[in-house]
Design a protein around this motif. Structure first.
Motif, PDB file in Angstrom:
ATOM      1  N   THR A  15       0.753  -1.111   0.105  1.00 50.78           N
ATOM      2  CA  THR A  15       0.055  -0.029  -0.003  1.00 50.78           C
ATOM      3  C   THR A  15       0.773   1.349  -0.064  1.00 50.78           C
ATOM      4  OG1 THR A  15      -1.609  -1.107   1.332  1.00 50.78           O
ATOM      5  CG2 THR A  15      -2.038   1.314   1.144  1.00 50.78           C
ATOM      6  N   LEU A  38       3.570   1.179 -11.205  1.00 47.39           N
ATOM      7  CA  LEU A  38       2.577   1.518 -10.822  1.00 47.39           C
ATOM      8  C   LEU A  38       1.582   2.086 -11.822  1.00 47.39           C
ATOM      9  CD1 LEU A  38       3.305   2.049  -7.220  1.00 47.39           C
ATOM     10  CD2 LEU A  38       1.607   0.426  -7.776  1.00 47.39           C
ATOM     11  N   ASP A  72      -6.021   0.436 -12.151  1.00 47.63           N
ATOM     12  CA  ASP A  72      -6.057  -0.231 -10.971  1.00 47.63           C
ATOM     13  C   ASP A  72      -5.886   0.450  -9.702  1.00 47.63           C
ATOM     14  OD1 ASP A  72      -6.497  -2.760 -12.626  1.00 47.63           O
ATOM     15  OD2 ASP A  72      -4.175  -2.861 -12.816  1.00 47.63           O
ATOM     16  N   TYR A  73      -5.065   1.587  -9.811  1.00 43.22           N
ATOM     17  CA  TYR A  73      -4.379   2.409  -8.823  1.00 43.22           C
ATOM     18  C   TYR A  73      -4.661   3.660  -8.784  1.00 43.22           C
ATOM     19  CZ  TYR A  73      -2.068  -2.240  -7.713  1.00 43.22           C
ATOM     20  OH  TYR A  73      -1.903  -3.528  -7.754  1.00 43.22           O
ATOM     21  N   VAL A  75      -2.215   6.558  -7.559  1.00 44.30           N
ATOM     22  CA  VAL A  75      -0.833   6.528  -7.069  1.00 44.30           C
ATOM     23  C   VAL A  75      -0.506   7.949  -6.784  1.00 44.30           C
ATOM     24  CG1 VAL A  75       1.529   6.155  -7.747  1.00 44.30           C
ATOM     25  CG2 VAL A  75      -0.071   4.863  -8.767  1.00 44.30           C
ATOM     26  N   ASN A 100      -7.702   0.078  -0.609  1.00 44.88           N
ATOM     27  CA  ASN A 100      -6.993  -0.665  -1.283  1.00 44.88           C
ATOM     28  C   ASN A 100      -6.619  -0.413  -2.522  1.00 44.88           C
ATOM     29  OD1 ASN A 100      -9.422  -1.628  -2.585  1.00 44.88           O
ATOM     30  ND2 ASN A 100      -9.539  -3.382  -1.691  1.00 44.88           N
ATOM     31  N   TYR A 101      -7.209   0.741  -3.246  1.00 43.64           N
ATOM     32  CA  TYR A 101      -6.984   1.170  -4.568  1.00 43.64           C
ATOM     33  C   TYR A 101      -5.833   2.034  -4.684  1.00 43.64           C
ATOM     34  CZ  TYR A 101     -10.297   4.725  -3.198  1.00 43.64           C
ATOM     35  OH  TYR A 101     -10.859   5.705  -2.552  1.00 43.64           O
ATOM     36  N   ARG A 103      -1.993   3.664  -3.901  1.00 49.65           N
ATOM     37  CA  ARG A 103      -0.619   3.203  -3.547  1.00 49.65           C
ATOM     38  C   ARG A 103       0.320   4.625  -3.560  1.00 49.65           C
ATOM     39  NH1 ARG A 103      -2.937  -0.432  -3.152  1.00 49.65           N
ATOM     40  NH2 ARG A 103      -2.558  -2.939  -3.881  1.00 49.65           N
TER      41      ARG A 103
END
Length: 328
Positions: A15, A38, A72-73, A75, A100-101, A103
């Motif tokens: 994370t 990422l 997905d993320y 960032v 959780n998405y 980073r």
């Protein structure tokens, strides 16, 4: 570092990441590797970058609460925030419930391992310290870069290269690129190549000047001093570095007389082994009393400049002349 490489290889990202330490080159390399892994398409919509003190923590949290758009993320890259040196309880608390998405990559020069932020990132992610590399690692790394380009270099010439570049990996990498270009069509990098194209860093120019002083090569010592002045180096900085070199000479002299090994001396001085060898060679030109007097003279010179009794340029010049004069 291997843990980050493994995360990138497997795609199983933590994370949060905290990258910190004294080696900026490695820190930046791993930062870019993580960001590219990422956010491979350079998607600006799902990427946020914050830098410097005074970052709005609420804005960071609000962005974290925004789900990524067709990605997905989300960032976030946060650099030199000071969050790990100063109190940042709101973000430290939020790290426990980070979506959780999200980073987050933190990149810092200094951290306090007792801080709540440090402990929060460690609990949910990875903390990696990038320390200055030792001489053996640097030599292996540099030799590997040269080998990929079809070049060889002897250990002695590699030591010469490091005496010019210092141990900063970023600076060493730039000098290697110059050498690779300069030696195009040849397979060996020589001392002559290094002398021809590599830039000597200021602290190493100072050591060259000290070596000229210890060899009683007054003309060369003064030439190096005037070169430094031409490069706009402040005389007081030169005085500080000269004083530091002579303190190292004195400590080396004392340690050698006590039977300390070269590796022990290098450890005490905080320098590579081959640098300690060069310092020991210079120290042999003086006895302990002379070096103690030199250290005292540097302190007196600094006071004379600060009180206006002597000009800064002249004060350094007089010291060079005094300690590079042949003994009667």
């Amino acid at each position: 570092m291997k843990s980050i490489q493994e995360d990138i290889k497997t795609g199983n990202f933590k994370t949060a990441y905290l990258l910190y330490g004294e080696e900026p080159y490695l820190k930046q390399q791993y930062k870019h590797n993580l960001v590219n892994a990422l956010n491979p398409d350079g998607d600006t919509m799902n990427f946020g970058h914050y830098q410097g003190k005074g970052i709005d923590v609420k804005a960071v949290i609000d962005l974290c609460e925004t789900m990524p758009f067709f990605a997905d993320y989300r960032v976030l890259l946060i650099e030199d925030s000071g969050f790990f040196k100063n109190k940042c309880d709101e973000l430290a608390d939020y790290m426990k419930e980070l979506p959780n998405y999200v980073r987050i990559i933190f990149v810092e020069s200094e951290v306090d391992k007792r801080s709540r932020m440090y402990k929060a990132v460690k609990a949910c992610g990875r903390v990696v310290e990038f320390s200055r590399q030792n001489e053996k690692t640097l030599m292996t790394w540099a030799a590997g870069i040269l080998k990929k380009e079809g070049r060889r270099i002897t250990q002695r010439d590699m030591e010469l290269l490091l005496t010019k570049t210092g141990t900063d990996m970023g600076n060493l990498r730039m000098e290697l690129e110059k050498l690779i270009t300069y030696t195009m069509g040849r397979d060996t990098v020589t001392a002559r190549d290094i002398e021809a194209v590599c830039t000597t860093q200021t602290p190493n120019k100072i050591f060259d000047m000290v070596r000229a002083v210890t060899e009683k090569n007054q003309k060369r010592a003064l030439e190096l001093y005037y070169d430094l002045l031409t490069l706009k180096e402040p005389p007081m900085r030169i005085l500080f570095l000269l004083a530091k070199q002579f303190r190292q000479l004195l400590l080396t002299k004392k340690l050698s007389s006590e039977g300390a090994s070269q590796s022990e001396i290098a450890s005490r001085l905080g320098v590579p082994s081959f640098v300690a060898r060069n310092i020991a060679s210079c120290a042999r030109s003086y006895d302990t009393e002379e070096l103690e007097q030199a250290v005292a003279d540097f302190v007196d010179a600094e006071e004379a400049v600060k009180t206006g009794r002597l000009g800064d340029v002249l004060s350094v010049e007089l010291l060079i002349v005094k300690y590079s004069s042949a003994r009667a």
